[in-house]
Scaffold this motif. Structure first.
Motif, PDB file in Angstrom:
ATOM      1  N   GLY A   1       0.842  -1.423  -0.131  1.00  0.00           N
ATOM      2  CA  GLY A   1       0.093   0.014   0.114  1.00  0.00           C
ATOM      3  C   GLY A   1       0.665   1.406   0.052  1.00  0.00           C
ATOM      4  O   GLY A   1       0.299   2.233   0.071  1.00  0.00           O
ATOM      5  N   ALA A   2       2.040   1.158  -0.028  1.00  0.00           N
ATOM      6  CA  ALA A   2       2.837   2.654  -0.013  1.00  0.00           C
ATOM      7  C   ALA A   2       2.627   3.156  -1.187  1.00  0.00           C
ATOM      8  O   ALA A   2       2.657   2.575  -2.458  1.00  0.00           O
ATOM      9  CB  ALA A   2       4.431   2.079   0.155  1.00  0.00           C
ATOM     10  N   LYS A   3       2.421   4.489  -1.185  1.00  0.00           N
ATOM     11  CA  LYS A   3       2.150   5.592  -2.489  1.00  0.00           C
ATOM     12  C   LYS A   3       3.427   6.200  -2.807  1.00  0.00           C
ATOM     13  O   LYS A   3       3.604   6.079  -4.032  1.00  0.00           O
ATOM     14  CB  LYS A   3       1.238   6.543  -1.907  1.00  0.00           C
ATOM     15  CG  LYS A   3      -0.222   6.284  -1.030  1.00  0.00           C
ATOM     16  CD  LYS A   3      -1.113   5.296  -2.268  1.00  0.00           C
ATOM     17  CE  LYS A   3      -2.317   5.044  -1.652  1.00  0.00           C
ATOM     18  NZ  LYS A   3      -3.098   4.103  -2.481  1.00  0.00           N
ATOM     19  N   GLY A   4       4.436   6.246  -1.984  1.00  0.00           N
ATOM     20  CA  GLY A   4       5.391   6.877  -2.613  1.00  0.00           C
ATOM     21  C   GLY A   4       5.439   8.281  -3.408  1.00  0.00           C
ATOM     22  O   GLY A   4       6.228   8.479  -4.129  1.00  0.00           O
ATOM     23  N   ASP A   5       4.583   9.067  -2.761  1.00  0.00           N
ATOM     24  CA  ASP A   5       4.247  10.503  -3.495  1.00  0.00           C
ATOM     25  C   ASP A   5       4.959  11.411  -2.526  1.00  0.00           C
ATOM     26  O   ASP A   5       4.869  12.583  -2.652  1.00  0.00           O
ATOM     27  CB  ASP A   5       2.579  10.627  -3.598  1.00  0.00           C
ATOM     28  CG  ASP A   5       2.027  10.557  -2.185  1.00  0.00           C
ATOM     29  OD1 ASP A   5       2.695  10.358  -1.104  1.00  0.00           O
ATOM     30  OD2 ASP A   5       0.778  10.413  -2.362  1.00  0.00           O
ATOM     31  N   GLY A   6       5.472  11.145  -1.586  1.00  0.00           N
ATOM     32  CA  GLY A   6       6.651  12.258  -0.709  1.00  0.00           C
ATOM     33  C   GLY A   6       5.504  12.876   0.596  1.00  0.00           C
ATOM     34  O   GLY A   6       5.986  13.622   1.022  1.00  0.00           O
ATOM     35  N   THR A   7       4.104  12.628   0.463  1.00  0.00           N
ATOM     36  CA  THR A   7       3.278  13.438   1.297  1.00  0.00           C
ATOM     37  C   THR A   7       2.520  12.177   2.052  1.00  0.00           C
ATOM     38  O   THR A   7       2.178  12.420   2.871  1.00  0.00           O
ATOM     39  CB  THR A   7       2.410  14.169   0.456  1.00  0.00           C
ATOM     40  OG1 THR A   7       1.561  13.634  -0.552  1.00  0.00           O
ATOM     41  CG2 THR A   7       3.121  15.383  -0.074  1.00  0.00           C
ATOM     42  N   THR A   8       1.933  11.194   1.452  1.00  0.00           N
ATOM     43  CA  THR A   8       1.282  10.278   2.128  1.00  0.00           C
ATOM     44  C   THR A   8       1.979   9.446   3.197  1.00  0.00           C
ATOM     45  O   THR A   8       3.174   8.921   3.054  1.00  0.00           O
ATOM     46  CB  THR A   8       0.598   9.117   0.955  1.00  0.00           C
ATOM     47  OG1 THR A   8      -0.137   9.853   0.098  1.00  0.00           O
ATOM     48  CG2 THR A   8      -0.321   8.334   1.818  1.00  0.00           C
ATOM     49  N   ASP A   9       1.298   9.282   4.315  1.00  0.00           N
ATOM     50  CA  ASP A   9       2.131   8.582   5.367  1.00  0.00           C
ATOM     51  C   ASP A   9       2.208   7.021   5.026  1.00  0.00           C
ATOM     52  O   ASP A   9       1.267   6.328   5.156  1.00  0.00           O
ATOM     53  CB  ASP A   9       1.663   8.723   6.686  1.00  0.00           C
ATOM     54  CG  ASP A   9       2.683   8.286   7.797  1.00  0.00           C
ATOM     55  OD1 ASP A   9       3.427   7.344   7.643  1.00  0.00           O
ATOM     56  OD2 ASP A   9       2.427   8.740   9.106  1.00  0.00           O
ATOM     57  N   ASP A  10       3.428   6.422   4.719  1.00  0.00           N
ATOM     58  CA  ASP A  10       3.716   5.161   4.253  1.00  0.00           C
ATOM     59  C   ASP A  10       4.190   4.160   5.192  1.00  0.00           C
ATOM     60  O   ASP A  10       4.634   3.112   5.053  1.00  0.00           O
ATOM     61  CB  ASP A  10       4.403   5.089   2.836  1.00  0.00           C
ATOM     62  CG  ASP A  10       3.843   5.475   1.776  1.00  0.00           C
ATOM     63  OD1 ASP A  10       2.712   5.197   1.569  1.00  0.00           O
ATOM     64  OD2 ASP A  10       4.436   6.218   1.134  1.00  0.00           O
ATOM     65  N   ALA A  11       4.156   4.749   6.641  1.00  0.00           N
ATOM     66  CA  ALA A  11       4.704   3.834   7.759  1.00  0.00           C
ATOM     67  C   ALA A  11       4.060   2.438   7.780  1.00  0.00           C
ATOM     68  O   ALA A  11       4.763   1.667   7.962  1.00  0.00           O
ATOM     69  CB  ALA A  11       4.692   4.729   8.939  1.00  0.00           C
TER      70      ALA A  11
END
Length: 404
Positions: free
Chosen positions: A47-57
């Motif tokens: 589920g990581a977005k990798g857009d630099g703003t969404t929390d992918d923790a």
């Protein structure tokens, strides 16, 4: 004759078998990985977005959990890209075939709000044995927004904490602009750290590069560290430490300590800094302790083969560190300290300062083959000391050894 040949043949066969067994033991972990097909747990598949703003923790945590709980060989992958993450806790023990691999190829960006970290840690790895963390990627904590809040009694989150683990291998990573310390190794055994690049501005507060606490059998090698505080600091309870081939600067240099700030601290010893280069740092080789400390020892400490360029305090023992408001002397007993083959330039007119405790004077301090030349504001060089006994000079020592 035949009997002798038979005995020699048997001995050779025995040695060959021993070599083969040792080689098999050394390669055991890798062979097990080859026998069990490695599974890659890509955080983008969790589920990581990798857009630099969404929390992918949570994506990283879920990928970790899947790999850790499996029985095969596992690689946790952070692919190229920018992944913003708040607090991350990767906890073991793991069932996966060793070594567990964390492959950081992309850039992790911290949530820049310091209040988002309940444990004052950004990425915490704990209770995980036989882990390898690598990949050439970057941990950028975006520290500049947090530095204005940093105070002596208000610590900022640590970027990377490796805790309560053993047989760890940390290599080929970039740590940038930590809010607080860039990395800590705590309560851990048998750790190798190599080829790290740690970078923060000279004015960034309390941004130590690598800090050790209750760490045993640690090697830190072939790394470049420039921060606003100690490049490497060796704290309470740390023993059998080798720091080698480090490029340090800017920052506060290579330090044992500070020691004795808290009542439950433990002694340190068998610490070697070797083959390091320091450029424009506040200190070079430093040991520091607080006043009113618990009774501790700091012994068998070696600083050798250091090259200094415009360093303010090249050789310093400071047992009055941060102690202006406390009159009671330090109880940290410093002994068997060796400053060997340290050369270069200094901006201080007193580049050798042994400022020890009156309660427990320093003992057995070796100064061997020291050559420190003044540059910039320094026009000449000399040495000074307080409460040091058993100073042992050898070879050429410039400036001349202090007389206590």
């Amino acid at each position: 004759m035949a009997s002798s040949l038979h005995m020699m043949g048997a001995l050779a066969l025995g040695i060959s078998c021993l070599i083969i067994v040792n080689a098999m033991d050394a390669a055991g972990d890798q062979r097990r990985r080859l026998l069990q097909a490695e599974t890659v747990f890509d955080i983008t598949q969790h589920g990581a977005k990798g857009d630099g703003t969404t929390d992918d923790a949570m994506s990283l945590i879920q990928a970790w959990k899947a790999g850790c709980e499996g029985t095969g060989a596992a690689r946790i992958l952070v692919p190229p890209g920018k992944f913003m993450m708040g607090e991350v806790v990767l906890r073991g023990p793991c069932k996966a075939a060793p070594p567990m691999i964390i492959d950081i190829q992309g850039t992790l960006l911290a949530n820049p709000n310091p209040s988002a970290y309940s444990n004052l840690m950004w990425i915490l790895i704990e209770h995980v044995d036989n882990v390898k963390i690598t990949g050439g990627g970057t941990l950028n904590a975006q520290g500049p927004t947090a530095w204005k809040f940093a105070k002596e009694d208000q610590h900022m989150p640590v970027s990377f904490t490796f805790q309560s683990s053993q047989n760890g291998d940390i290599s080929n990573l970039n740590l940038v602009d930590a809010m607080g310390f860039h990395s800590k190794l705590i309560d851990s055994i048998n750790i190798k750290v190599t080829k790290l690049t740690i970078t923060a501005p000279d004015e960034s507060p309390n941004t130590d590069g690598i800090h050790l606490s209750n760490a045993t059998n640690v090697e830190i090698t072939d790394s470049t560290i420039g921060t606003g505080d100690d490049c490497i600091s060796i704290g309470t309870g740390s023993k059998n430490i080798l720091v080698k081939n480090i490029k340090c600067g800017p920052g506060h240099g290579l330090a044992v300590g500070s020691l004795g700030k808290r009542p439950d601290e433990l002694s340190v010893g068998n610490i070697t800094f070797s083959g390091c280069t320091l450029t424009g740092t506040t200190n070079g080789a430093r040991i520091k302790s607080y006043h009113k400390s618990p009774v501790l020892t700091a012994t068998n400490i070696v600083f050798e083969d250091l090259t200094l360029d415009s360093v303010k305090n090249p050789i310093i023992i400071d047992q009055h560190y941060f102690s202006k408001l406390v009159s009671e002397e330090s109880n940290v007993k410093i002994s068997d300290v060796h400053f060997r083959r340290i050369k270069g330039t200094t901006i201080s007119e007193i580049p050798i300062m042994l400022n020890c405790s009156k309660t427990v004077p320093c003992e057995n301090i070796e100064l061997a083959d020291i050559d420190l030349k003044p540059v910039g504001p320094a026009k000449s060089v000399s040495s000074a000391c307080q409460s040091a006994v058993g100073i042992k000079p050898s070879g050429t020592v410039i400036p001349a050894p202090p007389q206590c």
